[in-house]
Design an enzyme around this catalytic site. Structure first.
Site, PDB file in Angstrom:
ATOM      1  CD  GLN A 181      -2.913  -0.948   2.365  1.00 36.10           C
ATOM      2  OE1 GLN A 181      -2.617  -1.488   3.427  1.00 36.10           O
ATOM      3  NE2 GLN A 181      -4.022  -0.239   2.233  1.00 36.10           N
ATOM      4  CB  CYS A 222      -9.091  -1.094   2.038  1.00 31.22           C
ATOM      5  SG  CYS A 222      -7.373  -1.333   1.526  1.00 31.22           S
ATOM      6  CG  LEU A 223      -5.907   3.514   5.220  1.00 27.12           C
ATOM      7  CD1 LEU A 223      -4.534   3.724   5.853  1.00 27.12           C
ATOM      8  CD2 LEU A 223      -6.815   4.692   5.525  1.00 27.12           C
TER       9      LEU A 223
HETATM   10 ZN   LIG Z   1      -6.369  -2.689   3.025  1.00 27.79          ZN
END
Ligand SMILES: [Zn+2]
Length: 158
Positions: free
Chosen positions: A51, A88-89
């Site tokens: 991420q 989720c970011l």
């Molecule tokens: Zn996530």
């Protein structure tokens, strides 16, 4: 030192498989530090290395009980099942009801390269399972029924 920033779906890095960390060195500790900063700034409760654009097997979580960081996490076994809507970011527009195991045994290295085993349950177990999914390129949208997935994805420019 490398710069890290939050990646959003459909950035291809989110679909890559991460590689196990060979040596827990200052680069990895720096990554954990940067990931924590991003997670706390964005008010998230977990974050995985892909991420922020890194393909090292590193995850972090904090459900309000202190920072947990895990290197090369591996779920040994799990029990029970539980549904909860997750966000989720990297998919800020999306929430999906996801079935997870209620409790898990996980083995990992800490930031001093010590091998640890923990039994986790409830929200912590859920967040760790969500973050380990990221290391395998799996996202919450993958848990949505097909028709719902099409609607969810129309929120993103693909
Ligand atoms: Zn996530």
């Amino acid at each position: 030192m490398k710069k890290y920033e939050l990646k959003f779906y459909p950035d291809p890095v989110l679909r890559k498989i991460s590689s196990p960390v060979g040596k827990v060195d200052n680069t990895i500790r720096h990554l954990i530090k940067k990931m924590s900063k991003i997670m706390y700034t964005k008010k998230g409760i977990g974050l995985a290395a892909p991420q922020v654009g890194s393909l090292d097997c590193v995850i972090i979580a904090d459900i309000g009980e202190g920072l947990i960081s895990m290197i090369n996490p591996e779920i040994l076994t799990g029990f029970g099942e539980d549904y909860l809507e997750e966000g989720c970011l990297s998919l800020p527009e999306t929430r999906v009801n996801v079935k997870r195991q209620q409790s898990i045994f996980v083995r990992y290295l800490d930031k001093n390269e010590r091998e640890k085993e923990s039994e986790l349950d409830g929200l912590t177990a859920r967040v760790i399972q969500h973050e380990i999914d990221h290391l395998n390129g799996v996202l919450i949208i993958d848990y949505a029924p097909v028709e719902e997935r099409i609607n969810l994805l129309s929120d993103y420019k693909i």
